[in-house]
Design a protein around this motif. Structure first.
Motif, PDB file in Angstrom:
ATOM      1  N   TYR A  30       0.923  -1.286  -0.026  1.00  0.00           N
ATOM      2  CA  TYR A  30       0.082   0.025  -0.246  1.00  0.00           C
ATOM      3  C   TYR A  30       0.906   1.321   0.101  1.00  0.00           C
ATOM      4  O   TYR A  30       1.966   1.250   0.744  1.00  0.00           O
ATOM      5  CB  TYR A  30      -0.859   0.046   1.191  1.00  0.00           C
ATOM      6  N   LYS A  67      -3.601   8.049  -1.087  1.00  0.00           N
ATOM      7  CA  LYS A  67      -3.223   6.762  -0.777  1.00  0.00           C
ATOM      8  C   LYS A  67      -3.680   5.862  -1.854  1.00  0.00           C
ATOM      9  O   LYS A  67      -4.392   6.029  -2.680  1.00  0.00           O
ATOM     10  CB  LYS A  67      -3.640   6.266   0.392  1.00  0.00           C
ATOM     11  N   PHE A 115      -4.376   1.615  -2.747  1.00  0.00           N
ATOM     12  CA  PHE A 115      -4.306   0.191  -2.307  1.00  0.00           C
ATOM     13  C   PHE A 115      -4.302  -0.781  -3.603  1.00  0.00           C
ATOM     14  O   PHE A 115      -3.630  -1.882  -3.485  1.00  0.00           O
ATOM     15  CB  PHE A 115      -5.658   0.050  -1.179  1.00  0.00           C
ATOM     16  N   SER A 116      -5.326  -0.336  -4.331  1.00  0.00           N
ATOM     17  CA  SER A 116      -5.628  -1.252  -5.530  1.00  0.00           C
ATOM     18  C   SER A 116      -6.466  -0.648  -6.661  1.00  0.00           C
ATOM     19  O   SER A 116      -7.064   0.346  -6.176  1.00  0.00           O
ATOM     20  CB  SER A 116      -6.120  -2.734  -5.051  1.00  0.00           C
ATOM     21  N   PRO A 157       0.611  -5.071   2.604  1.00  0.00           N
ATOM     22  CA  PRO A 157      -0.808  -5.276   2.996  1.00  0.00           C
ATOM     23  C   PRO A 157      -0.768  -6.653   3.988  1.00  0.00           C
ATOM     24  O   PRO A 157      -0.078  -7.539   3.783  1.00  0.00           O
ATOM     25  CB  PRO A 157      -1.183  -5.950   1.442  1.00  0.00           C
TER      26      PRO A 157
END
Lengths: 114, 113
Positions: free
Chosen positions: A32, A49, A51-52, A96
């Protein structure tokens, strides 16, 4: 061990010019990713940010960052810099599912010329 | 709303003296708590990390220690300061379920002479 590299220690741009701050990470899997900003003598504030999903993420204050898996990069951009953007910028990563403590890069100090 | 308080803001201490920096979070419960150190011209170094009372992970050895006497209180201590302990100390918290979104205090600048 995971690591974060910010190759530019200090960058100076003119007000109104575009900005790109570089961040490269080294990790076995995609971590992340985060960008934080620190004004002089202050704590840090989260800008954005990843994450995906969509590799282009939007943040506060008009910033965006693009995740490029092939380059292990997460560069921060802004189309037009304002004098108030002068600050230090930190890229950070966390694994993660791992412990929830971020690893920060060494930071890039941004100066904005009038 | 949640707030984080850190004090003192500035501290000048002689080598060999003790240290106590305090951090308190309000408006949340069971936060993850962190101490980072930022040396001049360098990034943030994680010192301690706590996911609960009496659950503190140390990332660096040497002469620093941390304690969490209450759920929302985090204390950084040293019995004898070294010159190399000078720096900007940042306390931060995060909610357990929100990955990586740290909220930082205003920092404590320590100068060891």
């Amino acid at each position: 061990a995971q690591s974060v590299t910010q190759p530019d220690i200090h960058i100076t741009v003119s007000e109104g010019a575009s900005l790109e701050l570089r961040c490269n990470y080294s990790y076995g899997a995609t971590p992340y990713l985060f960008w934080y900003v620190q004004s002089p003598g202050q704590g840090l504030q989260l800008l954005l940010k990843y994450f995906s999903g969509d590799t282009l993420v939007q943040g506060i204050k008009g910033f965006e960052a693009e995740f490029k898996r092939s380059q292990s990069s997460f560069n921060l951009r802004k189309p037009s810099v304002h004098w108030s953007d002068a600050a230090e910028y930190f890229c950070a990563v966390v694994a993660p599912g791992g412990r929830r403590a971020l690893t920060f890069g060494s930071g890039t100090r941004l100066q904005v010329q009038p | 709303s949640q707030t984080i308080h850190q004090w003192p803001a500035t501290l000048v201490q002689p080598v060999g003296s003790p240290l106590s920096l305090e951090c308190t979070v309000e408006g949340t419960s069971n936060p993850n708590l962190y101490w980072y150190r930022q040396a001049a011209g360098r990034g943030l170094q994680l010192l301690f990390y706590s996911i609960g009372i009496d659950q503190i992970s140390s990332e660096v050895p040497q002469n620093l220690s941390a304690s969490r006497p209450q759920d929302r209180q985090f204390i950084l201590s040293s019995k004898k300061l070294l010159l190399s302990d000078s720096g900007f100390y940042l306390c931060a918290w995060s909610a357990g379920r929100v990955i990586g979104e740290l909220f930082f205090g205003e920092g404590s600048r320590l100068t060891v002479l």
